[in-house]
Design a protein around this motif. Structure first.
Motif, PDB file in Angstrom:
ATOM      1  N   LEU A 107       4.896   7.502  -1.925  1.00 20.64           N
ATOM      2  CA  LEU A 107       4.129   6.396  -1.351  1.00 20.64           C
ATOM      3  C   LEU A 107       2.632   6.582  -1.561  1.00 20.64           C
ATOM      4  O   LEU A 107       1.933   5.674  -2.043  1.00 20.64           O
ATOM      5  CB  LEU A 107       4.443   6.284   0.139  1.00 20.64           C
ATOM      6  CG  LEU A 107       3.924   5.049   0.869  1.00 20.64           C
ATOM      7  CD1 LEU A 107       4.557   3.789   0.312  1.00 20.64           C
ATOM      8  CD2 LEU A 107       4.204   5.156   2.358  1.00 20.64           C
ATOM      9  N   LEU A 108       2.133   7.762  -1.230  1.00 18.93           N
ATOM     10  CA  LEU A 108       0.688   7.987  -1.322  1.00 18.93           C
ATOM     11  C   LEU A 108       0.230   8.174  -2.761  1.00 18.93           C
ATOM     12  O   LEU A 108      -0.901   7.808  -3.108  1.00 18.93           O
ATOM     13  CB  LEU A 108       0.299   9.194  -0.472  1.00 18.93           C
ATOM     14  CG  LEU A 108       0.560   9.066   1.030  1.00 18.93           C
ATOM     15  CD1 LEU A 108      -0.035  10.248   1.780  1.00 18.93           C
ATOM     16  CD2 LEU A 108      -0.003   7.766   1.588  1.00 18.93           C
ATOM     17  N   LEU A 147       5.748  -0.484   0.667  1.00 16.80           N
ATOM     18  CA  LEU A 147       6.364  -0.321   1.978  1.00 16.80           C
ATOM     19  C   LEU A 147       7.654  -1.121   2.117  1.00 16.80           C
ATOM     20  O   LEU A 147       8.655  -0.617   2.648  1.00 16.80           O
ATOM     21  CB  LEU A 147       5.379  -0.730   3.074  1.00 16.80           C
ATOM     22  CG  LEU A 147       4.164   0.184   3.276  1.00 16.80           C
ATOM     23  CD1 LEU A 147       3.183  -0.455   4.243  1.00 16.80           C
ATOM     24  CD2 LEU A 147       4.597   1.553   3.793  1.00 16.80           C
ATOM     25  N   THR A 191       2.959   3.896   7.161  1.00 17.85           N
ATOM     26  CA  THR A 191       2.091   2.725   6.996  1.00 17.85           C
ATOM     27  C   THR A 191       0.633   3.095   7.248  1.00 17.85           C
ATOM     28  O   THR A 191      -0.264   2.714   6.483  1.00 17.85           O
ATOM     29  CB  THR A 191       2.515   1.596   7.948  1.00 17.85           C
ATOM     30  OG1 THR A 191       3.877   1.240   7.689  1.00 17.85           O
ATOM     31  CG2 THR A 191       1.634   0.376   7.773  1.00 17.85           C
ATOM     32  N   THR A 232      -0.681   5.171   4.378  1.00 16.56           N
ATOM     33  CA  THR A 232      -0.930   4.342   3.194  1.00 16.56           C
ATOM     34  C   THR A 232      -2.237   3.589   3.326  1.00 16.56           C
ATOM     35  O   THR A 232      -3.025   3.505   2.376  1.00 16.56           O
ATOM     36  CB  THR A 232       0.230   3.342   2.991  1.00 16.56           C
ATOM     37  OG1 THR A 232       1.465   4.062   2.917  1.00 16.56           O
ATOM     38  CG2 THR A 232       0.041   2.557   1.703  1.00 16.56           C
ATOM     39  N   THR A 237       6.636  10.571   1.447  1.00 18.09           N
ATOM     40  CA  THR A 237       5.179  10.662   1.568  1.00 18.09           C
ATOM     41  C   THR A 237       4.523  10.805   0.202  1.00 18.09           C
ATOM     42  O   THR A 237       3.545  10.113  -0.112  1.00 18.09           O
ATOM     43  CB  THR A 237       4.799  11.872   2.444  1.00 18.09           C
ATOM     44  OG1 THR A 237       5.370  11.721   3.734  1.00 18.09           O
ATOM     45  CG2 THR A 237       3.291  11.995   2.572  1.00 18.09           C
ATOM     46  N   SER A 276      -5.016   5.803   2.725  1.00 17.83           N
ATOM     47  CA  SER A 276      -5.172   6.169   1.313  1.00 17.83           C
ATOM     48  C   SER A 276      -5.896   5.080   0.522  1.00 17.83           C
ATOM     49  O   SER A 276      -6.236   5.296  -0.646  1.00 17.83           O
ATOM     50  CB  SER A 276      -3.800   6.430   0.691  1.00 17.83           C
ATOM     51  OG  SER A 276      -3.091   5.225   0.472  1.00 17.83           O
ATOM     52  N   THR A 329       0.361  -2.481  -1.414  1.00 14.41           N
ATOM     53  CA  THR A 329       0.797  -1.856  -0.164  1.00 14.41           C
ATOM     54  C   THR A 329       2.099  -2.471   0.328  1.00 14.41           C
ATOM     55  O   THR A 329       3.038  -1.760   0.726  1.00 14.41           O
ATOM     56  CB  THR A 329      -0.296  -1.998   0.911  1.00 14.41           C
ATOM     57  OG1 THR A 329      -1.497  -1.383   0.451  1.00 14.41           O
ATOM     58  CG2 THR A 329       0.136  -1.335   2.204  1.00 14.41           C
ATOM     59  N   SER A 336       0.034   4.582  -4.117  1.00 13.64           N
ATOM     60  CA  SER A 336      -0.990   3.757  -3.465  1.00 13.64           C
ATOM     61  C   SER A 336      -2.397   4.102  -3.933  1.00 13.64           C
ATOM     62  O   SER A 336      -3.319   3.297  -3.801  1.00 13.64           O
ATOM     63  CB  SER A 336      -0.913   3.911  -1.935  1.00 13.64           C
ATOM     64  OG  SER A 336      -1.354   5.199  -1.533  1.00 13.64           O
TER      65      SER A 336
END
Length: 469
Positions: free
Chosen positions: A406-407, A456, A362, A365, A403, A368, A452, A410
């Motif tokens: 997600l990144l 998540l 979290t 993110t 990772t 980012s 976001t 985002s």
């Protein structure tokens, strides 16, 4: 000139300063010197005293001369990611030259555009359909999709000024959100996506294919994509609701285009084949980049696009040169164990190891997204900030696939925070339809928050269910 010279001093001065400082413990002098050159390249991309390709060519040549190794200077130009982005730019040019992108938009508008909200969804779908072949938001949204819907607004009597809010302001504000939500859906929908994945390989040792990216984005990002037209409609509503004239306007646009040409038919067929090729690379074992290059070759061989047009695509060549330069120097840094050293430093400075993985993800993110206010380029942000984020994840021993996904996804949502954080923003803001700058910030913030939460709350469990992490 004064403005340019302080940038020149910064871009060359700071790397020279780094060069003559002793290498930190755990890092070889060679790795430290490569980092100095990389730092200068990134500063050049951010502050732009010269065009990005000029900066990166200079950085590559300096590295090649100093280390007497042509591989440091030229390795990035054999990088398949750089070639994938380059090929996708050329494919996007074919959509412009043949008018297939325009035809898709008019067909959607004619069939579904009966209200302002429906038109918003038509514009979003137009952007989404073309996005796998156009890694430039400026070319896709600013050059293909938006002009059609702007013409629709003008035809309905909505022009910048007192009548802007009839529908033009809504469509203009929405298209910025559409452009960046499409950006998240495919690797080839945004050039900066490829930069992030290159760092994922170098730092986290994770590779994400075109099909895997789309599979990961399919649920959380599509949800955000279909939410945005409705959300913008509620937050920044147009004055016009029902628009029966849209069908006639779309029909006229199609009549002006005329019957579908053989070039369009070739392009449509090859595009479908490319999507199929990208989606089945794990089965066919044909690399994603080879699929893209083959697509371009077939378009040229069958006359769907002319070489003269591709040769004149400034955006494609500019992006190829500076991306190849960045990726080449970054790969050299990786070989010199710089990123391993950076992760070790992060682990000592930040007490991340042992913390709840969801908490760390979290935080990463959020990191980012929020710093995007300081950057006017998505690619520059990716090249300068993502090595640090990935190093933090490595130090915290967070699952590398979670990772990376997600990144990577985002990145797009952070690009909407302000009208200057992505190249297409100034184009849309410059139309004058949305005079209140606060609208851009508010809508961008909403998309960043929605994206976001989706990643998540929905993305992580969805990827877990698929067995990706």
């Amino acid at each position: 000139m004064r403005s340019k010279w302080w940038k020149v001093v910064l871009v060359f001065g700071l790397p020279i300063l780094i060069w003559f400082v002793d290498a930190p413990p755990g890092l070889t002098p060679e790795a430290w010197h490569i980092f100095a050159i990389y730092a200068g390249a990134i500063l050049g991309v951010i502050f732009k005293p010269f065009p990005e390709p000029v900066v990166l060519l200079a950085a590559c040549s300096i590295a090649g001369i100093v280390f007497s190794d042509y591989k440091i200077a030229l390795s990035g130009f054999s990088n398949r990611t750089a070639w994938l982005v380059f090929s996708a730019f050329l494919i996007g040019q074919a959509f412009v030259d043949t008018n297939l992108g325009k035809r898709i938009s008019y067909l959607l508008l004619k069939r579904f555009g009966k209200s302002s909200l429906a038109i918003g969804y038509c514009m979003a779908l137009s952007d989404l359909i073309v996005s796998p072949a156009t890694p430039s938001n400026t070319a896709r949204s600013g050059g293909i999709v938006y002009p059609i819907f702007k013409s629709l607004a003008v035809a309905l009597g909505s022009v910048p000024g007192p009548t802007a809010k009839k529908i033009g302001a809504y469509l203009t504000a929405l298209e910025y959100q559409n452009s960046l939500t499409s950006h998240a859906m495919f690797i080839t929908a945004g050039a900066s996506n490829a930069v992030v994945l290159a760092f994922a390989v170098s730092i986290l040792n994770i590779e994400v294919s075109w099909a895997l990216w789309f599979l990961a984005a399919a649920v959380p990002c599509l949800l955000v994509f279909f939410l945005m037209p409705w959300l913008v409609y509620k937050v920044y509503p147009p004055e016009l609701k029902a628009i029966p004239e849209s069908k006639a306007i779309a029909t006229q646009g199609l009549q002006e285009l005329g019957p579908m040409t053989k070039e369009e038919k070739y392009l449509a067929f090859f595009f479908l084949m490319a999507i199929l090729g990208w989606a089945t690379t794990s089965i066919t074992k044909i690399d994603t980049t080879i699929v893209a290059i083959s697509f371009v070759s077939l378009c040229l061989l069958f006359g769907a696009v002319k070489w003269e047009s591709l040769a004149g695509n400034k955006g494609a060549w500019t992006t190829f040169i500076w991306y190849a330069g960045v990726l080449g120097i970054a790969a050299t840094l990786s070989d010199a164990k710089f990123f391993e050293w950076l992760a070790d430093v992060m682990g000592k400075v930040l007490p991340l190891a042992g913390l709840n993985p969801l908490l760390v993800l979290t935080v990463l993110t959020i990191l980012s997204i929020l710093p995007r206010y300081l950057f006017a380029s998505t690619a520059a942000f990716a090249a300068s900030f993502y090595p640090v984020l990935f190093a933090m994840a490595l130090a915290a021993k967070i699952d590398p696939m979670a990772t990376t996904l997600l990144l990577s996804l985002s990145l797009s949502y952070g690009s909407t925070l302000a009208p200057y954080t992505n190249a297409v923003g100034p184009i849309l803001a410059g139309t004058g339809y949305v005079a209140d700058s606060g609208v851009w910030w508010k809508l961008g913030g909403l998309l960043a928050i929605a994206g976001t939460i989706a990643l998540l709350v929905i993305g992580l469990p969805y990827w877990k269910l698929l067995g990706l992490w």
